[in-house]
Design an enzyme around this catalytic site. Structure first.
Site, PDB file in Angstrom:
ATOM      1  N   ASP A   1       0.472   3.759   1.771  1.00 33.11           N
ATOM      2  CA  ASP A   1       0.447   4.344   3.112  1.00 33.11           C
ATOM      3  C   ASP A   1       1.856   4.734   3.589  1.00 33.11           C
ATOM      4  O   ASP A   1       2.791   3.928   3.535  1.00 33.11           O
ATOM      5  CB  ASP A   1      -0.171   3.339   4.091  1.00 33.11           C
ATOM      6  CG  ASP A   1      -0.518   3.973   5.422  1.00 33.11           C
ATOM      7  OD1 ASP A   1      -1.710   4.052   5.742  1.00 33.11           O
ATOM      8  OD2 ASP A   1       0.417   4.401   6.146  1.00 33.11           O
TER       9      ASP A   1
ATOM     10  N   ARG B   1       3.115   5.030   6.343  1.00 35.81           N
ATOM     11  CA  ARG B   1       3.650   4.374   7.540  1.00 35.81           C
ATOM     12  C   ARG B   1       4.186   2.973   7.267  1.00 35.81           C
ATOM     13  O   ARG B   1       4.670   2.303   8.173  1.00 35.81           O
ATOM     14  CB  ARG B   1       2.539   4.292   8.606  1.00 35.81           C
ATOM     15  CG  ARG B   1       2.035   5.658   9.052  1.00 35.81           C
ATOM     16  CD  ARG B   1       0.714   5.538   9.776  1.00 35.81           C
ATOM     17  NE  ARG B   1      -0.351   5.073   8.872  1.00 35.81           N
ATOM     18  CZ  ARG B   1      -1.618   4.875   9.261  1.00 35.81           C
ATOM     19  NH1 ARG B   1      -1.968   5.085  10.507  1.00 35.81           N
ATOM     20  NH2 ARG B   1      -2.519   4.459   8.386  1.00 35.81           N
TER      21      ARG B   1
ATOM     22  N   CYS C   1      -5.991   0.044   7.062  1.00 40.50           N
ATOM     23  CA  CYS C   1      -5.793   0.596   5.709  1.00 40.50           C
ATOM     24  C   CYS C   1      -6.937   1.537   5.305  1.00 40.50           C
ATOM     25  O   CYS C   1      -8.109   1.162   5.322  1.00 40.50           O
ATOM     26  CB  CYS C   1      -5.684  -0.550   4.710  1.00 40.50           C
ATOM     27  SG  CYS C   1      -5.386   0.010   3.012  1.00 40.50           S
TER      28      CYS C   1
ATOM     29  N   CYS D   1       0.841  -1.196   0.000  1.00 38.44           N
ATOM     30  CA  CYS D   1       0.000   0.000   0.000  1.00 38.44           C
ATOM     31  C   CYS D   1       0.882   1.253   0.000  1.00 38.44           C
ATOM     32  O   CYS D   1       2.007   1.236   0.485  1.00 38.44           O
ATOM     33  CB  CYS D   1      -0.909   0.002   1.233  1.00 38.44           C
ATOM     34  SG  CYS D   1      -2.065   1.403   1.266  1.00 38.44           S
TER      35      CYS D   1
ATOM     36  N   HIS E   1      -1.995  -3.929   5.189  1.00 36.64           N
ATOM     37  CA  HIS E   1      -1.730  -3.458   6.555  1.00 36.64           C
ATOM     38  C   HIS E   1      -3.033  -3.132   7.263  1.00 36.64           C
ATOM     39  O   HIS E   1      -3.987  -2.659   6.640  1.00 36.64           O
ATOM     40  CB  HIS E   1      -0.802  -2.226   6.547  1.00 36.64           C
ATOM     41  CG  HIS E   1      -1.440  -1.009   5.954  1.00 36.64           C
ATOM     42  ND1 HIS E   1      -2.027  -0.035   6.721  1.00 36.64           N
ATOM     43  CD2 HIS E   1      -1.612  -0.618   4.667  1.00 36.64           C
ATOM     44  CE1 HIS E   1      -2.508   0.917   5.938  1.00 36.64           C
ATOM     45  NE2 HIS E   1      -2.282   0.582   4.683  1.00 36.64           N
TER      46      HIS E   1
END
Ligand SMILES: [Zn+2]
Length: 202
Positions: free
Chosen positions: A44, A46, A101, A42, A98
């Site tokens: 993302d 993080r 999400c 992803c 994750h």
């Protein structure tokens, strides 16, 4: 100093640090790449694949998109896979979702997110097909995370059905892994693995 200047300064510090440890670091890296791992994760901010797996530059070929989706008609991802498998030395393909999400959460709502709706269609279909499973979970966080798991498994299944890839899996010993990154603890969890011989759910 505005923040964008800071990250340019950070780069200078990083270059200085790397060359101090190994003066040949950049000249060695610039020769070639031979990564063993292809990461499909992803976007993302993080979930940085190198950082969470302790891999160095040159070790991981990376593709990221919202909710780590595999669309068979995604020329971007299909080119990354074909290049990685046919021209680099990829031995492991890792699809990593994750918990928490945003893409998965969005797909679970009836809200419209403009252009992103078209991207989330694949998750919406998965929600429909796993309705009974998901409806049985009353806790919202748990429901999101269950769908995160199901979504990873679904993308691994899609990968396993791509002709040029399934041939490579069978003939060249490439393994496809489905993992999830547990945001709250930083730990990775294995969900599924497909290799030339077997499909195993862990
Ligand atoms: Zn995400």
């Amino acid at each position: 100093v505005p923040r964008i200047r800071n990250i340019l300064l950070e780069n200078k510090a990083w270059v200085a640090e790397k060359t101090e440890i190994n003066p040949e670091y950049f000249s060695e890296l610039s020769k070639d790449q031979a990564p063993l791992y292809l990461w499909i994760g992803c976007s993302d901010s993080r979930v940085n694949p190198n950082e969470i797996t302790g891999t160095a530059l040159g070790e991981m070929f990376v593709h990221r998109n919202i909710a780590n989706l595999v669309h068979e008609d995604d020329l971007n991802l299909m080119s990354v896979i074909a290049y990685g498998v046919n021209y680099l030395s990829i031995k492991h393909i890792i699809v990593c979702g994750h918990y928490g999400c945003g893409g998965i959460k969005s797909a679970l709502t009836d809200q419209s997110f403009g252009i992103i709706d078209g991207w989330l269609v694949k998750i919406k279909k998965l929600i429909k097909s796993r309705k009974q499973d998901l409806d049985g979970i009353s806790d919202e966080t748990e429901k999101v995370n269950r769908l995160v798991d199901l979504n990873v498994i679904e993308q691994v299944r899609t990968l396993s059905e791509i002709d040029f890839l399934s041939n490579a899996v069978a003939e060249r010993g490439i393994t496809i892994h489905g993992w999830v990154y547990q945001m709250g603890s930083g730990k990775l969890k294995e969900l599924v693995r497909i290799d030339g011989q077997s499909t195993s759910k862990i």
